[in-house]
Design an enzyme around this catalytic site. Sequence first.
Site, PDB file in Angstrom:
ATOM      1  N   CYS A   1      49.414  65.253  52.489  1.00 22.06           N
ATOM      2  CA  CYS A   1      48.810  66.541  52.821  1.00 22.06           C
ATOM      3  C   CYS A   1      48.387  67.317  51.576  1.00 22.06           C
ATOM      4  O   CYS A   1      48.077  68.492  51.644  1.00 22.06           O
ATOM      5  CB  CYS A   1      49.753  67.368  53.692  1.00 22.06           C
ATOM      6  SG  CYS A   1      51.487  67.181  53.323  1.00 22.06           S
TER       7      CYS A   1
ATOM      8  N   GLN B   1      53.047  55.897  30.487  1.00 24.10           N
ATOM      9  CA  GLN B   1      54.043  56.951  30.670  1.00 24.10           C
ATOM     10  C   GLN B   1      55.205  56.873  29.688  1.00 24.10           C
ATOM     11  O   GLN B   1      55.883  57.876  29.461  1.00 24.10           O
ATOM     12  CB  GLN B   1      54.586  56.903  32.106  1.00 24.10           C
ATOM     13  CG  GLN B   1      53.611  57.379  33.160  1.00 24.10           C
ATOM     14  CD  GLN B   1      53.241  58.846  33.000  1.00 24.10           C
ATOM     15  OE1 GLN B   1      54.002  59.645  32.468  1.00 24.10           O
ATOM     16  NE2 GLN B   1      52.058  59.203  33.463  1.00 24.10           N
TER      17      GLN B   1
ATOM     18  N   GLY C   1      42.729  55.213  28.516  1.00 24.86           N
ATOM     19  CA  GLY C   1      43.759  54.292  28.953  1.00 24.86           C
ATOM     20  C   GLY C   1      43.293  53.430  30.108  1.00 24.86           C
ATOM     21  O   GLY C   1      43.644  52.240  30.197  1.00 24.86           O
ATOM     22  N   THR C   2      42.502  54.008  30.992  1.00 25.81           N
ATOM     23  CA  THR C   2      41.960  53.233  32.113  1.00 25.81           C
ATOM     24  C   THR C   2      41.083  52.105  31.610  1.00 25.81           C
ATOM     25  O   THR C   2      41.160  50.964  32.085  1.00 25.81           O
ATOM     26  CB  THR C   2      41.162  54.151  33.054  1.00 25.81           C
ATOM     27  OG1 THR C   2      42.058  55.097  33.649  1.00 25.81           O
ATOM     28  CG2 THR C   2      40.467  53.360  34.151  1.00 25.81           C
TER      29      THR C   2
ATOM     30  N   SER D   1      47.619  55.405  26.906  1.00 30.24           N
ATOM     31  CA  SER D   1      46.630  56.480  26.905  1.00 30.24           C
ATOM     32  C   SER D   1      47.160  57.673  26.121  1.00 30.24           C
ATOM     33  O   SER D   1      48.263  58.164  26.382  1.00 30.24           O
ATOM     34  CB  SER D   1      46.327  56.904  28.343  1.00 30.24           C
ATOM     35  OG  SER D   1      45.297  57.856  28.393  1.00 30.24           O
ATOM     36  N   ALA D   2      46.373  58.166  25.162  1.00 32.25           N
ATOM     37  CA  ALA D   2      46.847  59.173  24.219  1.00 32.25           C
ATOM     38  C   ALA D   2      47.190  60.509  24.877  1.00 32.25           C
ATOM     39  O   ALA D   2      48.128  61.188  24.453  1.00 32.25           O
ATOM     40  CB  ALA D   2      45.807  59.393  23.122  1.00 32.25           C
ATOM     41  N   HIS D   3      46.451  60.902  25.902  1.00 31.03           N
ATOM     42  CA  HIS D   3      46.711  62.235  26.466  1.00 31.03           C
ATOM     43  C   HIS D   3      48.028  62.303  27.225  1.00 31.03           C
ATOM     44  O   HIS D   3      48.489  63.390  27.573  1.00 31.03           O
ATOM     45  CB  HIS D   3      45.544  62.678  27.360  1.00 31.03           C
ATOM     46  CG  HIS D   3      45.462  61.977  28.675  1.00 31.03           C
ATOM     47  ND1 HIS D   3      45.900  62.547  29.844  1.00 31.03           N
ATOM     48  CD2 HIS D   3      44.981  60.759  29.008  1.00 31.03           C
ATOM     49  CE1 HIS D   3      45.688  61.708  30.844  1.00 31.03           C
ATOM     50  NE2 HIS D   3      45.131  60.618  30.360  1.00 31.03           N
TER      51      HIS D   3
END
Length: 461
Positions: A320, A177, A69-70, A194-196
């Site tokens: 944090c 998403q 996807g990136t 993105s498939a995952h």
Amino acid sequence: MPYFDAASSAPLHPVARQALLASLDEGWADPARLYREGRRARLLLDAAREAAAEAVGCRPDELVFTPSGTRAVHSGISGALAGRRRVGARLVVSAVEHSSVLHTAEAHAAAGGSLTEVPVGRSGAVETAAFAAALDEGTALACLQSANHEVGTVQPVAEVAEACRAAGVPLLVDAAQSLGWGPVEGGWSLLAASAHKWGGPAGVGLLAVRKGVRFAPQGPADERESGRAAGFENLPAIVAAAASLRAVRAEAEAEGARLRALVDRIRGRVPELVPDVEVVGDPVRRLPHLVTFSCLYVDGETLLHELDREGFSVSSGSSCTSSTLTPSHVLRAMGVLSEGNVRVSLPAGTPEGDVERFLDVLPGVVAGVRERLGAPGPATGAAAGSGSLVVDALGRRCPIPVIELAKVIGEVPLGGTVTVLADDEAARLDIPAWCEMRGQEYVGEESSPKGGTAYVVRRLA
């Protein structure tokens, strides 16, 4: 053990597993070849492309598969900018885009292009009018996610797409998403996913470019995927990605309604069970499976470790929990509390009992972390001491600056001030957020001769 981080990566869907195993035997050959094995592989690739295009809402010849996807985002932005370089070099993005978009935007600006970030409100959504105002004659491309990956807020894509159309600017939508829940509405020009994220295998992305959009693929030419994604296709993974997208879409309406009810329960009960909590993101226009909240006086890394010890896998945008010691750009852009931040994103099939056990466990975990950090209770009464105090929290990380502020606010009279010296970037978000939650006045920032920043708070309650 409950896995509550589907927004990072969803568990492999059973249909994806079946399709992956089957296509390992049938789809190993080169789909560009004319012999029997190549023709069989081409049929699988064409079928996968048609299924994915149907889910996206585009033509099959408008969609290509990418290695991630990136990579789809990078290729989509760079190709659209190059295709419209005669128009101008301005790129317009929202301030809460995924890092893949923002990193590409930064590279574009570093190479001499111009970049405009459209701010968001406390819900995490852009205003259509503000986005439209950022578009001008020199704008080559605009980018807007369909839904935010950290807080779940759904963006007004259809309205922004109409504003982009009126301005003659193509709109790229990062739908990573949301695509598993339904098609992206509106007249977008490019789309990446993105498939995952929907239960397909990792290592498969998709990029759709509408006909008529000027697009010039960057990098060395390649004959694969219309020249827009170089390299031999990972056909078994592509087939599994397309099959699982079709499967999750068939389940989306019923499963989305079920998970939305569970998320509503978390959104409603966490503030009742845990004091000093801010639930962030739009309460209505949001993804059905995702909820994010932040807890005052809590070290986010410790909180996530303690929840993991209890068997719950969640994620966080707190500074944090980050090696950079800065809160996520999404929380920063929204101006909300960042310390003790928890993102819960439920995968399909999450049992109701897992959510109930999470709600049973969470109060004790938060209370234990706060006790170890020495978090104070609410201040009461009006002190008769000094009208101002200075708290030196330099070199101390979240949530310590806010804890130190809370410990001493009761020592100044009503109208008195406390100045907190801090060099932790999270303090810029968390001190104003604490003031809003506690009914105190955040006066603002001042320079500090000792380094860092001086944050001034006036006691009102």
